[in-house]
Design a protein around this motif. Structure first.
Motif, short mmCIF file in Angstrom:
data_model
loop_
_atom_site.label_atom_id
_atom_site.label_comp_id
_atom_site.label_asym_id
_atom_site.label_seq_id
_atom_site.Cartn_x
_atom_site.Cartn_y
_atom_site.Cartn_z
N GLY A 150 0.83 -1.20 0.00
CA GLY A 150 0.00 0.00 0.00
C GLY A 150 0.86 1.25 0.00
N MET A 151 0.41 2.26 0.72
CA MET A 151 1.13 3.52 0.81
C MET A 151 2.06 3.51 2.02
N LEU A 152 3.23 4.12 1.86
CA LEU A 152 4.16 4.30 2.98
C LEU A 152 4.06 5.75 3.44
N VAL A 170 14.24 4.12 13.46
CA VAL A 170 12.83 4.23 13.05
C VAL A 170 12.05 2.98 13.43
N TYR A 171 10.74 3.15 13.42
CA TYR A 171 9.80 2.05 13.63
C TYR A 171 8.77 2.11 12.51
N ILE A 172 8.55 0.98 11.83
CA ILE A 172 7.55 0.92 10.76
C ILE A 172 6.41 0.01 11.19
N LYS A 173 5.21 0.54 11.11
CA LYS A 173 4.02 -0.25 11.39
C LYS A 173 3.34 -0.57 10.07
N ASP A 200 -0.87 -0.72 3.76
CA ASP A 200 -0.38 0.58 4.21
C ASP A 200 0.65 0.41 5.31
N ALA A 201 1.60 1.34 5.36
CA ALA A 201 2.65 1.31 6.39
C ALA A 201 2.93 2.73 6.86
N LEU A 202 3.32 2.85 8.11
CA LEU A 202 3.63 4.15 8.70
C LEU A 202 5.01 4.11 9.31
N LEU A 203 5.86 5.05 8.93
CA LEU A 203 7.22 5.14 9.45
C LEU A 203 7.29 6.25 10.49
#
Length: 243
Positions: A150-152, A170-173, A200-203
């Motif tokens: 998905g989107m980062l 960093v931490y990626i969810k 989808d991922a969140l950094l």
């Protein structure tokens, strides 16, 4: 016995008729149903055994990591440095077992998600010393486990890219997604987090000492399956494609 009498006795013998057995349609249907049910039951039992074995392998890994952290002096915040030392000590056979166990659970999640898009959710949490390491780990897990992309989010501020070197640890969810309606959101009890699109991922920046991957697999049996930290490079392969 005279010839005529013998001839008459043969004529008077009761005739013998050989009947072939033809199963009735009801018998055929019942037999087909029996074997079909038996086969399905056998497959389900085998599948459940594989899922249970995979779960036990990953649970045993977590237990061994906690034991290692304690014996290593619980170094770092929350034992993060000791956990990383444990990851570095893994032998090839253990890494292979971990990969196979993860693939078993993730494949089951894929099957459940195909039947119901709100089921079979998979989440990753990646802790890394820098963004390139985290992104490489994310990419290898997503690719090897056939997870959606998905989107980062989090690599920019108001559309302006953030230099990678400025991010630090960093931490990626990551999530394969969740519910898509307000009714499903209420059922999931995950709030608006359930609106994540598949992949989808969140950094985010991270100031902890853990390095590795947390894996959460939600199956319809309701068993809590969160494991980690797992090696970031467990599925690492050379690949120059962009995320």
């Amino acid at each position: 016995m005279r010839p005529l009498a013998r001839f008459l006795s043969v004529l008077l013998l009761p005739s013998l008729t050989v009947h072939s057995f033809t199963p009735s349609p009801i018998f055929v249907r019942h037999r087909s149903y029996f074997f079909s049910s038996f086969t399905q039951s056998t497959i389900e039992t085998s599948n459940n055994n594989q899922i249970n074995n995979a779960t036990q392998i990953l649970q045993s890994y977590d237990a061994s990591q906690q034991q290692f952290i304690a014996s290593d002096g619980n170094q770092g915040m929350g034992g993060g440095l000791s956990a990383y030392n444990h990851i570095r000590s893994l032998d090839p056979s253990t890494r292979t077992s971990l990969r196979e166990a993860i693939l078993t659970l993730v494949n089951q999640a894929h099957t459940e998600r195909e039947a119901d898009s709100s089921q079979g959710r998979i989440m990753l949490g990646i802790c890394a010393s820098n963004a390139p390491e985290a992104l490489a780990g994310l990419k290898s897990y997503v690719t090897s486990l056939s997870l959606p992309r998905g989107m980062l989010h989090g690599m920019d501020i108001d559309g302006v890219p953030i230099p990678i070197e400025d991010l630090g640890s960093v931490y990626i969810k990551y999530s394969t997604g969740g519910a898509m309606t307000f009714s499903d959101i209420r059922k999931s009890r995950r709030g608006f987090d359930a609106l994540w699109r598949p992949g989808d991922a969140l950094l985010e920046t991270y100031d902890g000492d853990f390095r590795g991957v947390y894996l959460n697999v939600e199956l319809r049996d309701g068993v809590f399956r969160q494991f980690g930290v797992l090696p970031t490079d467990l599925f690492m392969e050379e690949d120059d494609d962009d995320w």
